[in-house]
Design a protein around this motif. Structure first.
Motif, short mmCIF file in Angstrom:
data_model
loop_
_atom_site.label_atom_id
_atom_site.label_comp_id
_atom_site.label_asym_id
_atom_site.label_seq_id
_atom_site.Cartn_x
_atom_site.Cartn_y
_atom_site.Cartn_z
N SER A 263 -4.65 -7.47 -10.62
CA SER A 263 -5.82 -6.64 -10.36
C SER A 263 -7.02 -7.43 -9.87
CB SER A 263 -6.19 -5.89 -11.63
OG SER A 263 -6.51 -6.80 -12.67
N GLY A 264 -7.90 -6.72 -9.14
CA GLY A 264 -9.13 -7.31 -8.64
C GLY A 264 -10.37 -6.80 -9.35
N VAL A 265 -10.60 -5.48 -9.28
CA VAL A 265 -11.80 -4.88 -9.88
C VAL A 265 -11.91 -5.15 -11.38
CG1 VAL A 265 -12.96 -2.67 -10.36
CG2 VAL A 265 -12.07 -3.15 -8.07
N PRO A 266 -10.81 -5.27 -12.14
CA PRO A 266 -10.96 -5.63 -13.55
C PRO A 266 -11.59 -6.99 -13.82
CG PRO A 266 -8.94 -4.42 -13.29
CD PRO A 266 -9.47 -4.69 -11.90
N ASN A 267 -11.86 -7.81 -12.80
CA ASN A 267 -12.77 -8.94 -13.00
C ASN A 267 -14.11 -8.45 -13.54
OD1 ASN A 267 -12.01 -11.82 -11.80
ND2 ASN A 267 -11.05 -10.30 -10.45
N ALA A 268 -14.50 -7.25 -13.11
CA ALA A 268 -15.78 -6.69 -13.53
C ALA A 268 -15.63 -5.61 -14.60
CB ALA A 268 -16.50 -6.10 -12.31
N LEU B 271 -11.74 4.90 -8.54
CA LEU B 271 -11.12 4.80 -7.22
C LEU B 271 -12.07 4.33 -6.11
CD1 LEU B 271 -8.42 5.12 -5.80
CD2 LEU B 271 -8.97 7.54 -5.39
N PRO B 272 -13.33 4.80 -6.05
CA PRO B 272 -14.21 4.27 -5.00
C PRO B 272 -14.37 2.75 -5.06
CG PRO B 272 -15.16 6.27 -5.92
CD PRO B 272 -13.99 5.90 -6.80
N LEU B 273 -14.40 2.18 -6.25
CA LEU B 273 -14.46 0.72 -6.38
C LEU B 273 -13.14 0.08 -5.98
CD1 LEU B 273 -16.33 0.08 -9.77
CD2 LEU B 273 -17.23 -0.25 -7.45
N PHE B 274 -12.04 0.71 -6.36
CA PHE B 274 -10.73 0.16 -6.05
C PHE B 274 -10.50 0.00 -4.55
CE2 PHE B 274 -8.45 1.73 -10.16
CZ PHE B 274 -9.10 0.75 -10.89
N HIS B 275 -11.08 0.88 -3.75
CA HIS B 275 -10.88 0.80 -2.30
C HIS B 275 -11.39 -0.53 -1.74
CE1 HIS B 275 -9.26 4.74 -2.05
NE2 HIS B 275 -10.39 5.41 -2.15
N TYR B 276 -12.39 -1.14 -2.36
CA TYR B 276 -12.91 -2.41 -1.87
C TYR B 276 -11.87 -3.53 -1.99
CZ TYR B 276 -17.54 -0.19 -2.04
OH TYR B 276 -18.60 0.65 -1.85
N ASP B 277 -10.92 -3.38 -2.91
CA ASP B 277 -9.90 -4.40 -3.13
C ASP B 277 -8.95 -4.51 -1.94
OD1 ASP B 277 -8.36 -6.26 -4.97
OD2 ASP B 277 -6.83 -4.72 -4.67
N ALA B 278 -8.84 -3.46 -1.15
CA ALA B 278 -7.95 -3.47 0.01
C ALA B 278 -8.71 -3.73 1.30
CB ALA B 278 -7.20 -2.14 0.10
N ASN B 279 -9.93 -4.26 1.18
CA ASN B 279 -10.81 -4.50 2.30
C ASN B 279 -10.94 -6.02 2.52
OD1 ASN B 279 -13.59 -4.99 3.50
ND2 ASN B 279 -13.51 -2.75 3.63
N PRO B 280 -11.09 -6.48 3.76
CA PRO B 280 -11.24 -7.93 3.98
C PRO B 280 -12.41 -8.56 3.23
CG PRO B 280 -10.75 -6.82 6.05
CD PRO B 280 -10.99 -5.73 5.04
N GLY C 266 0.80 -1.22 0.00
CA GLY C 266 0.00 0.00 0.00
C GLY C 266 0.83 1.27 0.00
N ASP C 267 2.14 1.13 -0.04
CA ASP C 267 3.05 2.28 -0.05
C ASP C 267 3.69 2.37 -1.43
OD1 ASP C 267 4.96 4.23 0.32
OD2 ASP C 267 5.81 3.34 2.14
N MET D 224 4.91 -5.56 -10.00
CA MET D 224 3.51 -5.61 -10.35
C MET D 224 2.73 -5.06 -9.16
SD MET D 224 3.26 -9.30 -12.29
CE MET D 224 1.84 -8.86 -13.30
N ILE D 225 2.00 -3.98 -9.38
CA ILE D 225 1.18 -3.42 -8.31
C ILE D 225 0.14 -4.46 -7.91
CG2 ILE D 225 -0.65 -1.72 -7.86
CD1 ILE D 225 2.15 -0.64 -7.45
N GLY D 226 -0.06 -4.61 -6.60
CA GLY D 226 -0.98 -5.64 -6.14
C GLY D 226 -2.23 -5.12 -5.49
N VAL D 227 -2.32 -3.82 -5.27
CA VAL D 227 -3.51 -3.25 -4.65
C VAL D 227 -4.12 -2.26 -5.65
CG1 VAL D 227 -2.14 -1.48 -3.46
CG2 VAL D 227 -4.42 -2.05 -2.61
N ASP D 228 -5.41 -2.40 -5.91
CA ASP D 228 -6.04 -1.67 -6.99
C ASP D 228 -5.94 -0.16 -6.84
OD1 ASP D 228 -6.70 -4.09 -8.09
OD2 ASP D 228 -8.87 -3.83 -7.95
#
Length: 294
Positions: free
Chosen positions: A203-208, A236-245, A166-167, A183-187
């Motif tokens: 990436s995570g959100v690019p699943n959708a 960005l609002p969607l990307f924040h969910y990728d760093a959430n449990p 995250g840094d 490779m960046i790992g957090v959206d």
């Protein structure tokens, strides 16, 4: 030239209403992502709920994704498991199945000493596929610091790192101190990461939203800041969910909103509260620039 450049989707795993793996849906989903322009696919990660899969299911998931990709894009396989012996078993299966590379966590069950971490990655390197080390100090006890990555990177087949601390400053430090690709790992650092020299994004959100994700990352790689920022602020609002449990439930719901329903999650992950889904839906429509349907 990076081994794994561009946008690699850490795949969600489709389940049917009985929580059985839906392999046909998985194959269709992979083909859709490739058609939308993603650069690579990754089964067997935490977003794919690998820890809930039976051994036979995990084998078939990997083989299904490789079959679906059919050489059109590379497939990198997640190797997460409690022991180095199990990790290298999954790595060898991936190699035999035709994978292009491996995504590999450090030891996950306790806080290992440095020589144990190095031995773990040496064993992975010996499998003979390119390895992207996975740094996630939020969920696991080890932080793969730039100095530690410099030592890990001396093994022949360790070629890069998925950076999930995250840094974004880590990107600069890793590129300065090592010969590894990043490779960046957090959206929610995808754009900054690309601007900082990351050549890939797991990436995570690019699943959708694969088209938007690819556009964003490529804007960053090309330094097209104005175009990139305009898109990034919508995503960005969607990307924040990728760093959430709750990232798995969240991204599966985003995929459903995108017309790519991949079913429920397996317990212990349960459906989220209605207001949580309402927030995701609002953020999804904001990203798409569409009105929310009632």
């Amino acid at each position: 030239m990076a081994y794994f450049d561009g946008v690699y989707v850490a795949l969600i795993t489709p389940f049917d209403e009985n929580q059985e793996v839906d392999y046909q849906r998985l194959q269709t989903f992979c083909k859709w992502l490739i058609d939308q322009g993603v650069d690579g696919l990754i089964p067997g990660g935490s977003l794919g709920e690998y820890a809930t899969l039976e051994e036979t299911e995990r084998v078939k998931v990997v083989e299904t994704v490789i079959e679906a990709a059919a050489g059109r894009v590379p497939v990198m396989v997640g190797t997460g498991a409690p022991s180095t012996r199990q990790v290298t078993k999954w790595a060898r299966h991936a190699k035999d199945a035709g994978a292009a590379g491996l995504m590999a966590l450090p030891p996950i069950n306790y806080n290992p000493m440095k020589h144990e971490i190095l031995a773990h990655y040496e064993a992975l390197s010996d499998v003979g596929l390119p390895v992207i080390a996975y740094n996630n100090p939020h969920d696991y006890p080890t932080d793969l610091t730039p100095d530690l990555l410099k030592e890990i990177g001396q093994f022949e087949n360790i070629v890069g790192v998925k950076e999930f601390s995250g840094d974004v400053r880590r990107v600069h430090d890793i590129l300065e101190k090592t010969n590894l690709e990043v490779m960046i790992g957090v959206d929610d650092l995808a754009f900054e990461g690309a601007l900082s020299g990351a050549t890939g994004w797991i990436s995570g959100v690019p699943n959708a939203l694969p088209v938007e994700g690819c556009e964003l990352f490529h804007y960053g790689r090309k330094g097209e800041i104005d175009k990139g920022l305009a898109l990034y602020r919508k995503l960005l609002p969607l990307f924040h969910y990728d760093a959430n449990p709750q990232l798995v439930q969240s991204i599966k719901y985003m995929a459903k909103l995108a017309g790519q329903d991949c079913g429920p999650t397996r317990p212990p992950r349960l459906p989220l509260p209605d207001d949580y889904y309402a927030s995701i839906k609002a953020d999804f429509h904001y990203a798409k620039g569409t009105a929310i349907s009632q």
